[in-house]
Design a protein around this motif. Structure first.
Motif, PDB file in Angstrom:
ATOM      1  N   ASN A   1       2.179 -14.335 -51.608  1.00  0.00           N
ATOM      2  CA  ASN A   1       2.974 -14.627 -50.315  1.00  0.00           C
ATOM      3  C   ASN A   1       4.024 -15.392 -50.766  1.00  0.00           C
ATOM      4  OD1 ASN A   1       1.966 -17.430 -50.834  1.00  0.00           O
ATOM      5  ND2 ASN A   1       0.866 -17.542 -48.799  1.00  0.00           N
ATOM      6  N   THR A   2       4.773 -15.253 -51.929  1.00  0.00           N
ATOM      7  CA  THR A   2       6.011 -16.001 -51.947  1.00  0.00           C
ATOM      8  C   THR A   2       7.313 -15.008 -51.617  1.00  0.00           C
ATOM      9  OG1 THR A   2       6.075 -15.276 -54.649  1.00  0.00           O
ATOM     10  CG2 THR A   2       4.923 -17.534 -53.977  1.00  0.00           C
ATOM     11  N   GLY A   3       7.027 -13.862 -51.646  1.00  0.00           N
ATOM     12  CA  GLY A   3       8.120 -12.968 -51.643  1.00  0.00           C
ATOM     13  C   GLY A   3       8.430 -12.792 -50.043  1.00  0.00           C
TER      14      GLY A   3
ATOM     15  N   CYS B   1      -5.633 -14.674 -39.625  1.00  0.00           N
ATOM     16  CA  CYS B   1      -6.073 -13.471 -40.314  1.00  0.00           C
ATOM     17  C   CYS B   1      -5.193 -13.336 -41.601  1.00  0.00           C
ATOM     18  CB  CYS B   1      -6.103 -12.214 -39.510  1.00  0.00           C
ATOM     19  SG  CYS B   1      -6.845 -10.797 -40.357  1.00  0.00           S
ATOM     20  N   TYR B   2      -5.765 -13.264 -42.667  1.00  0.00           N
ATOM     21  CA  TYR B   2      -5.116 -13.252 -44.128  1.00  0.00           C
ATOM     22  C   TYR B   2      -5.139 -11.645 -44.380  1.00  0.00           C
ATOM     23  CZ  TYR B   2      -5.273 -18.184 -43.787  1.00  0.00           C
ATOM     24  OH  TYR B   2      -5.140 -19.593 -43.764  1.00  0.00           O
ATOM     25  N   VAL B   3      -4.147 -11.078 -44.337  1.00  0.00           N
ATOM     26  CA  VAL B   3      -3.890  -9.611 -44.760  1.00  0.00           C
ATOM     27  C   VAL B   3      -3.426  -9.559 -46.107  1.00  0.00           C
ATOM     28  CG1 VAL B   3      -3.223  -7.292 -44.052  1.00  0.00           C
ATOM     29  CG2 VAL B   3      -3.818  -8.881 -42.475  1.00  0.00           C
TER      30      VAL B   3
ATOM     31  N   TYR C   1      11.478 -11.164 -43.465  1.00  0.00           N
ATOM     32  CA  TYR C   1      10.412 -12.044 -43.313  1.00  0.00           C
ATOM     33  C   TYR C   1       9.607 -12.598 -44.290  1.00  0.00           C
ATOM     34  CZ  TYR C   1      11.244  -9.779 -38.538  1.00  0.00           C
ATOM     35  OH  TYR C   1      11.618  -9.731 -37.250  1.00  0.00           O
ATOM     36  N   SER C   2       9.495 -13.761 -44.378  1.00  0.00           N
ATOM     37  CA  SER C   2       8.849 -14.511 -45.615  1.00  0.00           C
ATOM     38  C   SER C   2       7.324 -14.331 -45.258  1.00  0.00           C
ATOM     39  CB  SER C   2       9.250 -16.020 -45.747  1.00  0.00           C
ATOM     40  OG  SER C   2       8.456 -16.773 -46.602  1.00  0.00           O
ATOM     41  N   PHE C   3       6.596 -14.146 -46.588  1.00  0.00           N
ATOM     42  CA  PHE C   3       5.315 -13.962 -46.559  1.00  0.00           C
ATOM     43  C   PHE C   3       4.349 -15.347 -46.423  1.00  0.00           C
ATOM     44  CE2 PHE C   3       6.080  -9.515 -48.765  1.00  0.00           C
ATOM     45  CZ  PHE C   3       5.664  -9.120 -47.690  1.00  0.00           C
ATOM     46  N   THR C   4       5.306 -16.406 -46.444  1.00  0.00           N
ATOM     47  CA  THR C   4       4.782 -17.554 -46.097  1.00  0.00           C
ATOM     48  C   THR C   4       4.649 -17.859 -44.780  1.00  0.00           C
ATOM     49  OG1 THR C   4       6.799 -18.638 -46.141  1.00  0.00           O
ATOM     50  CG2 THR C   4       5.561 -18.434 -48.193  1.00  0.00           C
ATOM     51  N   THR C   5       5.274 -17.050 -43.739  1.00  0.00           N
ATOM     52  CA  THR C   5       5.229 -17.254 -42.350  1.00  0.00           C
ATOM     53  C   THR C   5       3.629 -16.993 -41.889  1.00  0.00           C
ATOM     54  OG1 THR C   5       7.458 -16.957 -42.175  1.00  0.00           O
ATOM     55  CG2 THR C   5       6.187 -16.627 -40.173  1.00  0.00           C
TER      56      THR C   5
END
Length: 306
Positions: A281-283, A236-238, A289-293
């Protein structure tokens, strides 16, 4: 004779390859344009052969098709129903359309059908993922008075025809913070919602609204805007706006992240969650918590209400 046979075989192969390439090219130029039935109860797809090659030209061409009455007279062009498209902007995979004030005069059902036809038609283009509609520069509101945010094709896949604007009752399991803000507590919430909104997006919006039960505390900034919520292959991409990064409550970063994750993973079609800010999602969230996770369910943070 062998040389002649080999030459003929080579010519045949070349002809076959050219034919295949031609068919692939024709298929790549074939799109679907969606129209509204005269009874304004459903939308129907009609095939369309694209001429333009650049993205802006393709969007303009599809918009022109959406405004042109189809050959089948029992259907209406969605962009020829009493309102005007005042402006169109194509930027970073999103088409922003600003409609004239008369767009608000459409009936509830008709407006949803028009919106579905536009979104499903434009998002066929590989470079277009989202459509955003405003009315005379103001946010578009649905029948419940909620702002209609950025839309994608998935929101309308199961909602063609008479069921496109129905309402259903659903029971959600949401996770909010405890008083200390470092643990999560599950709470059931029953809501009547428009099937035009995905359950995933409804869950995120309900989390933003906060808890209604005593002893539970909010985890997400209430001013956060939802850009989009989509599901693909169990993820799920939020996509939220930058307000999400500001936390006015006394809750840990872990509580906020897993409030969203645990609530969404309660759905059978969601296994993991990825969060982005305005599509980026680079921040990181609160430098932790990395947004790449791709976040998974975390029951270690869940407690019981005392």
């Amino acid at each position: 004779m062998k040389r002649i046979a080999a030459a003929l075989l080579l010519l045949f192969c070349l002809a076959f390859l050219v034919s295949c390439e031609g068919r692939q090219e024709d298929k790549a130029r074939t799109y679907s344009v969606y129209y509204v039935s005269n009874a304004e109860t459903k939308i129907e797809m009609h095939t369309y052969e694209m001429v333009a090659e650049d993205l802006e030209g393709q969007v303009t061409e599809l918009m022109t098709a959406l405004a042109t009455t189809p050959a089948k007279l029992e259907y209406k062009a969605p962009l020829n129903m009493g309102f005007q498209v005042q402006s169109m902007e194509v930027n970073m995979g999103k088409v922003h359309l600003d409609m004239s004030e008369s767009y608000n005069s459409l009936s509830v059902t008709t407006e949803v059908l028009v919106r579905a036809a536009i979104v499903k038609t434009l998002t066929q283009l590989p470079q277009i993922n989202f459509v955003f509609i405003t009315v005379n520069g103001n946010p578009l509101l649905d029948s419940l008075g909620n702002i209609v945010s950025t839309m994608n094709r998935d929101q309308f896949v199961e909602n063609d025809g008479n069921a496109i604007n129905t309402y259903e009752e659903v029971k959600l399991k949401l996770y909010f913070a405890n008083e200390a803000g470092d643990r999560l507590i599950a709470a059931n919430r029953t809501r009547e919602y428009s099937t035009n909104i995905s359950l995933e997006k409804l869950i995120v919006e309900e989390l933003i609204k906060g808890p209604s039960r005593e002893g539970l505390y909010p985890t997400v900034n209430p001013s956060t805007k939802v850009a989009s919520v989509t599901v693909k292959d169990g993820v799920c991409y939020v996509n939220l706006d930058e307000t999400f990064l500001t936390q006015p409550y006394n809750v840990t970063a872990e509580a906020t992240i897993y409030s969203i994750t645990n609530s969404l993973v309660e759905l059978s079609n969601v296994n993991r969650v990825q969060i982005s800010i305005n599509g980026d999602n680079t921040g990181t969230y609160r430098e932790k918590y990395s947004f790449t996770t791709y976040f998974e369910r975390n029951l270690d943070i869940v407690a019981n209400l005392e």
